[in-house]
Design a protein around this motif. Structure first.
Motif, short mmCIF file in Angstrom:
data_model
loop_
_atom_site.label_atom_id
_atom_site.label_comp_id
_atom_site.label_asym_id
_atom_site.label_seq_id
_atom_site.Cartn_x
_atom_site.Cartn_y
_atom_site.Cartn_z
N HIS A 7 32.01 -26.76 -4.86
CA HIS A 7 32.57 -27.79 -5.74
C HIS A 7 34.08 -27.87 -5.57
CE1 HIS A 7 32.07 -30.53 -9.11
NE2 HIS A 7 33.17 -30.04 -9.63
N CYS A 40 36.96 -27.66 -17.27
CA CYS A 40 36.22 -28.85 -16.85
C CYS A 40 35.67 -29.54 -18.09
CB CYS A 40 35.07 -28.48 -15.90
SG CYS A 40 34.27 -29.93 -15.15
N ALA A 50 37.06 -30.79 -12.11
CA ALA A 50 37.42 -29.45 -12.58
C ALA A 50 38.80 -29.06 -12.08
CB ALA A 50 36.38 -28.44 -12.11
N ILE A 115 29.47 -26.34 -10.55
CA ILE A 115 30.69 -26.23 -11.35
C ILE A 115 30.85 -24.80 -11.87
CG2 ILE A 115 31.79 -26.96 -13.51
CD1 ILE A 115 30.58 -29.72 -13.09
#
Length: 355
Positions: A7, A40, A50, A115
């Protein structure tokens, strides 16, 4: 096991680290934090970009729902550094799964695995110098989520903030631990949120614990809310009882947290030939075992303390001292678990994940 780290995260670094000002030999648990934090937000029905940025306070609207309706969950994890300066996590998949179970129970959005895992990986990699070598030295990891949407209407928020902060740590408890078996207060109830790591679970137990402290006890062994005849948890930890050479612990339920340390100790005990019985444990059988000498040990198990031996307990104003034994299951299992976490013993279960 693998750790997803795909991510994309924006990173803003501090201009200078505060690490040199920290006395790592004299840490008070959970009061010192590293240079950076992961953030985030969930808005308009989806998770936003994020970021990792300098650790600092942030502003919230006074009507943010976390203040009024208690939508807040968290996890507790640790990172460890081995003798080769490599940094390791312990069963992060279990914390991720439990985090989302808590989120679902609290009507909060589940966090995407990428995430959660990428945030963990990149934040800890950035702060790896805060993870010190040596048994007992860890980096405590606190992922959490709060409702940040404004308005005092009694309804779930539509906006949330997921964060991860890090705190260098040594041991959580020190000294002897004596407990009271609860006869009136309960930590959780059937149909409630006891199995979620929700903030309200912990605030609710502060008052009865304060009463126990005033009587000279450090913690409470909680009993079931309906009959107060079944032993469930010790303070904020799962609890084990050793009667003769068998370990007993209550099964997880909607009242009892599915502890990562708990399930790891059960697996270690079974692997090494220790009899483990996962079933309801009654107050009366522990009292009888204390009286006839078959009760050898009681200990709590959790991320912060790992294993915490209990030296005695009180029930209905009678105190029962536990014997001092040489072949302690609590200390044996703690040693086996920590050696795996610090890569001093082979991880036959595949529990550890390299950062």
């Amino acid at each position: 096991m693998s750790l997803k780290n795909t991510h994309e995260i924006d990173i803003v670094r501090v201009s200078s680290s505060k690490i040199d000002s920290v006395d790592f030999d004299n840490l008070t648990f959970g009061t010192t934090f590293t240079d950076h934090m992961f953030v985030c937000d969930f808005r308009e029905g989806k998770w936003q970009k994020a970021e990792i940025k300098p650790y600092a306070p942030f502003l919230l609207d006074p009507s943010a729902k976390v203040f009024h309706y208690g939508q807040a969950i968290f996890e507790g994890m640790k990172a460890y550094k081995d003798e080769s300066d490599d940094v390791w996590l312990f069963r992060p998949d279990q914390n991720f799964e439990r985090f989302n179970k808590s989120a679902k129970r609290m009507a909060m959005p589940e966090v995407d695995e990428e995430i959660f895992m990428s945030g963990l990986h990149q934040l800890i990699d950035l702060e790896r110098e805060w993870v010190k070598k040596g048994l007992g030295n860890t980096l405590y990891i606190r992922p959490f989520m709060i409702a940040i949407g404004s308005g005092v209407i009694a309804a779930p928020s539509t906006q949330y903030r997921f964060m991860i902060i890090l705190s260098p740590a040594k041991s959580y408890y020190s000294g002897e631990v004596k407990v009271i078996i609860a006869e009136h207060y309960s930590r959780a109830a059937n149909g409630g949120i006891g199995a979620a790591k929700a903030a309200g679970n912990y605030s609710a137990q502060f008052y009865p614990t304060k009463l126990a402290n005033e009587r000279g006890f450090q913690q409470i062994i909680w009993t079931d809310d309906a009959t107060h005849t079944k032993l469930e948890e010790a303070g904020t930890m799962n609890v084990f009882f050793r009667i003769n050479d068998t370990l007993y612990t209550a099964p997880t339920s909607e009242r009892i947290l599915d502890g990562v340390t708990r399930k790891s100790l059960i697996d270690l005990a079974k692997r090494d030939g220790i009899d483990v019985a996962v079933r309801p444990v009654l107050v009366e059988e522990i009292i009888e075992a204390a009286k006839d000498g078959s009760l050898k040990e009681i200990f709590g198990a959790g991320t912060a303390a790992v294993v915490n031996p209990i030296v005695g307990f009180s029930y209905q104003d009678t105190y029962y001292e536990l014997p001092k034994i040489e072949n302690s299951f609590a200390l044996l299992l703690k040693e086996k678990l920590t050696k795996i976490q610090y890569k001093l013993a082979e991880d036959t279960f595949g529990w550890t994940v390299k950062i």
